[in-house]
Design an enzyme around this catalytic site. Structure first.
Site, PDB file in Angstrom:
ATOM      1  CB  CYS A 162       0.113  -1.033 -89.219  1.00  0.00           C
ATOM      2  SG  CYS A 162      -0.393  -2.601 -88.409  1.00  0.00           S
ATOM      3  CG  HIS A 290      -3.708   1.828 -92.391  1.00  0.00           C
ATOM      4  ND1 HIS A 290      -2.455   1.383 -92.603  1.00  0.00           N
ATOM      5  CD2 HIS A 290      -4.130   1.136 -91.293  1.00  0.00           C
ATOM      6  CE1 HIS A 290      -2.259   0.328 -91.822  1.00  0.00           C
ATOM      7  NE2 HIS A 290      -3.363   0.360 -90.763  1.00  0.00           N
ATOM      8  CG  HIS A 324      -2.641  -4.739 -92.768  1.00  0.00           C
ATOM      9  ND1 HIS A 324      -1.273  -4.156 -92.824  1.00  0.00           N
ATOM     10  CD2 HIS A 324      -3.168  -4.500 -91.409  1.00  0.00           C
ATOM     11  CE1 HIS A 324      -1.244  -3.151 -91.749  1.00  0.00           C
ATOM     12  NE2 HIS A 324      -2.407  -3.294 -91.039  1.00  0.00           N
TER      13      HIS A 324
END
Lengths: 395, 264
Positions: A162, A290, A324
């Site tokens: 990520c 995040h 995400h």
């Protein structure tokens, strides 16, 4: 670091096609998540899906690259006049002096998933239509970008889960500073596939509702897909460009899928980003978290954010809008942060209703008009790989 | 960009069991025998973590640890670049197979080990280093891209950088689509400062229209073209020879890396 100008950028995600679509969705509080209807995935989950990917056709000489991830990449590269701006840069610098650094976590693995489903039942052989190199392989999306944009400089795919398409900003900066190129196309692309939907599901971190970062009732992520690209050049004096002011990277050295319990790696990444930008924490007007909405990520990121910025620094997660987007999360959220700075507002945290009282960061739920000069975006990935990027105005 | 130093090397492939033994084969570039690889003996990870690792992860950790140990230094502040063309195809095969079953029983351990940066993650866990780490692929150009990346890191951050390049032939179903001939792993510890007797000065530029160097030994040449990480072999041969010289490695179809070395 010596600031880099972001002289062009493009975005495609569940909020729509083009940066304007993302901006309007943020301003109007219109999220892009929908109940999971991807292929035959029988999961109780919400996803951030891009409409129209299936209808994209790659140019004839690049047809071998055809797969969802590369179609999404092409959508991104042809949005917002991005390819034209790169062509202008190509004339200015020369094709061999522009690098290509693209982040992805699963690339075109969907093709491999399909190929395994179509195995020969007797021999197990995969079908001959399968083009591993140009679809599944991690480099394929960077390769496609390099060819579509007709560039001949250094290139690589960065794949650190990520944090991938946040790290590419650092990669580009170092290649430019070391003299290997004079400008760079950075980006990130990740697309829906069964590997990530069922993979995250097996880790029990997928929410059955649209994700709600920092919420007391948060219970996991919503997977999304996206493509984003930016053209980076040495900062141009007298141009009011959005600048990359700093970046910081670290590794947790703790566990492959659980963040360091005190957010140590996240703290290091943010501190190193501030140091790289030559800024104090007080100089940051907004933190794009995040903020994946897992119990563990938000708790550890909260500790780290409070430790570096205190409990009054406005922050939010935008994953409630886009989901995400994994290997594309870095670029997507850095560009959303740029939009926020450009248009003078802090996006809130969509879907979140009640902030977990055990968390201390000043998470904003609602949008707020606010002059922003410098902001930081966090991207933390599996394997404990962390990256934070500072963007903003030079003045 | 000023030259930097190669301060330590790790190596593992059939017939090249480590740098100490492999370099005598590479120096002469003859009589290479692709004998079976020795068992992995890297021991940085606690046993519980080690049990979860795959061949690919162990290969990367083995050469990384060999280089770090040879350097005599601590991994604490050492940046790392992990370059692998295809990631862990053994795990990806298991996941794609699981996805063909009705219940789609993807193992959570397989999933978190499927990320391209899994070896880098395990290296950090085993070494305790929180220094920045990247994991990249440039397909057949992965070693060259990794070397350019590592050099840019040394130049800009002025820190020691561990470059780890590795690739493993994929499992049966994928092998026809990515026919790698043998596993290969190598690690180079790079720094602006020279350290140790064996330190070699190295400089690099991107070139065009240069012919890439080949290996003289047919077996080594087959390894060089049969595994992307083994594109490093002509450079390793030059480093093994401990003299001054230059070598050309392929970069992209339109470019090469021209590398010059000299003893410190």
């Amino acid at each position: 670091m010596e600031p880099l100008s972001i002289t062009a950028y493009s975005m495609v995600n569940a909020l729509g096609v083009g940066a304007q679509a993302s901006l309007e969705a943020l301003q109007r509080r219109r999220g892009g998540l929908c109940p999971c209807d991807f292929e035959d995935a029988a999961l109780n989950a919400w996803i951030g899906r891009v409409d129209g990917v299936e209808d994209v056709t790659l140019p004839g000489h690049l047809a071998k690259f055809a797969c969802r991830n590369n179609r999404l990449a092409q959508m991104g590269l042809t949005q917002d006049g991005f390819a034209d701006r790169v062509a202008e840069a190509r004339h200015r610098y020369g094709a061999s002096r522009i690098g290509v650094f693209v982040g992805t976590s699963t690339s075109g693995i969907r093709q491999t998933e399909r190929a395994y489903r179509a195995r020969n039942p007797d021999t197990g052989a995969l079908p001959t239509w399968f083009r591993y190199r140009y679809t599944h392989n991690i480099f394929s999306v960077a390769d496609l970008a390099r060819r579509l944009l007709q560039l001949q400089g250094p290139a690589q795919a960065v794949s650190t889960a990520c944090s991938s398409s946040a790290k590419v900003f650092g990669t580009a900066y170092r290649h430019i500073q070391a003299g290997f190129c004079d400008a760079a196309v950075v980006g990130g692309v990740d697309s829906l596939c069964l590997t990530t939907l069922y993979g995250f599901n097996s880790l029990e971190v997928v929410s059955s509702r649209p994700c709600r970062p920092w919420d007391v009732a948060r219970n996991g992520i919503s997977v999304g897909e996206a493509a984003g690209f930016a053209l980076l050049e040495r900062a141009r004096p007298d141009h009011p460009d959005m600048l990359v002011l700093g970046y910081g990277e670290s590794v947790d050295a703790y566990h492959m899928s659980t963040p360091h319990p005190e957010g140590l790696g996240a703290k290091l990444a943010m501190e190193r980003a501030l140091a790289s930008a030559g800024l104090s924490a007080a100089a940051i007007d907004y933190i794009n978290l995040h903020g994946t909405a897992t119990a563990a990520n938000d708790a550890t990121e909260d500790l780290a954010v409070v430790s570096v910025f205190g409990t009054n620094a406005p922050c939010s997660s935008t994953k409630g809008w886009t989901g995400h987007t994994l290997g594309a999360a870095g670029i997507t959220e850095i560009l959303l942060t740029c939009l926020a700075v450009e248009h003078g507002f802090i996006p809130g945290t969509l879907n979140t209703e009640l902030v977990d009282p055990s968390l201390g960061a000043a998470v904003q739920l609602d949008n707020r008009r606010c002059a922003l000069h410098r902001a930081i975006s966090n991207s933390f990935g599996f394997g404990g790989n962390n990256c934070s990027v500072v963007v903003g105005r030079g003045y | 960009m000023r030259p930097l130093h190669v301060n330590a090397i790790g190596l593992l492939a059939p017939g090249l069991p480590d740098w100490a033994r492999g370099r005598s084969v590479l120096r002469r570039d003859m009589a290479y025998a692709p004998s079976e690889m020795p068992p992995f003996d890297a021991n940085l990870l606690p046993r519980a973590e080690r049990r979860r690792t795959t061949f690919t992860i162990r290969l990367a950790l083995q050469v990384a640890q060999e280089a770090m140990t040879a350097s005599g230094g601590s991994p604490a502040g050492v940046y790392s670049v992990f370059a692998c063309s295809g990631g862990d195809t053994e795990i990806l095969d298991k996941i794609c197979t699981a996805l063909t079953l009705p219940e789609r029983p993807v193992s959570p351990g397989h999933f978190h080990n499927s990320v391209h940066n899994a070896p880098a993650g395990y290296w950090a866990i085993g070494s305790g280093s929180r220094a920045p780490s990247t994991s990249l692929s440039a397909y057949d150009s992965s070693f060259a891209a990794g070397l350019v990346d590592a050099m840019s890191l040394v130049a800009v951050e002025d820190r020691a950088v561990l470059l780890v390049a590795y690739d493993v032939p994929p499992p049966h179903a994928l092998l026809p689509f990515r026919p790698l001939c043998a596993p290969f792993g190598t690690a180079l510890l790079l720094s602006n400062e020279a350290s140790g007797e064996g330190a070699t000065r190295l400089s690099l530029e991107i070139a065009r229209q240069q012919e890439e160097d080949q290996m003289a030994d047919p077996g080594l040449e087959a390894l060089r073209v049969g595994n992307p990480a083994a594109r490093s072999l002509p450079l390793l041969r030059l480093l093994a020879q401990r003299g001054a010289g230059q070598v050309v490695l392929p970069y992209f179809p339109d470019s090469q890396l021209l590398i010059r070395v000299a003893p410190r």
